[in-house]
Design an enzyme around this catalytic site. Structure first.
Site: not given
Length: 161
Positions: A76, A114, A129
């Site tokens: 959500h 999450m 990266d």
């Protein structure tokens, strides 16, 4: 208790949280990136060609927390009230580990785990990266939840640290 993420046809659905009470909810997640001594020295002395690795990683993590529902299908979208990311170093024999700690907070009807886990993961990926031109042998993880508070399921604190 049935599976709440499936409809009556057995297909995936987003769980209805409209009847859940709003509470303050927090989550703390961690990740790490194991790097060579060369990468460690370049990060701490701000000599990485792409810029300030920890500053960029921190901003990327916050942005990721805010976009979690865009990349986790059944998650959500929630109104984050705060995201704090901190870094520390741990030296091992010939390598260093960057420890990433994310604290996320909301007041709502569903948890913020999450968002914290996504932020920690994206912080680690951003470090990779930014430093991969120096050395691609970095190791990411583990990434895991340390604790969470609030909500129907109650509080959780990882015991085997």
């Amino acid at each position: 208790m049935g599976f709440t993420h499936f409809n009556d046809q057995g297909r995936a659905k987003m769980v209805d949280i409209s009847e859940k009470h709003e509470t303050v909810r927090t989550a703390v997640a961690v990740s790490s990136v194991q790097v060579s001594e060369e990468i460690y020295r370049k990060i701490v002395s701000h000599e990485v060609g792409k810029g300030d690795v920890l500053a960029v990683s921190q901003v990327a993590g916050i942005m990721a927390a805010k976009k979690t529902a865009d990349v986790i299908p059944m998650c959500h979208p929630i109104p984050l009230k705060g995201v704090n990311i901190s870094f520390s170093w741990e030296q091992k024999e010939t390598s260093y580990s960057l420890l990433i700690k994310v604290e996320a907070k909301t007041k709502g009807s569903t948890g913020v785990e999450m968002e914290a886990l996504t932020a920690a993961s994206i912080c680690a990926l951003t470090v990779y990266d930014m430093c991969k031109a120096i050395d691609k042998s970095m190791i990411i993880g583990p990434t895991y939840l340390i604790e969470k508070t609030g909500g129907k399921s109650g509080d959780y604190k990882r015991e085997n640290l």
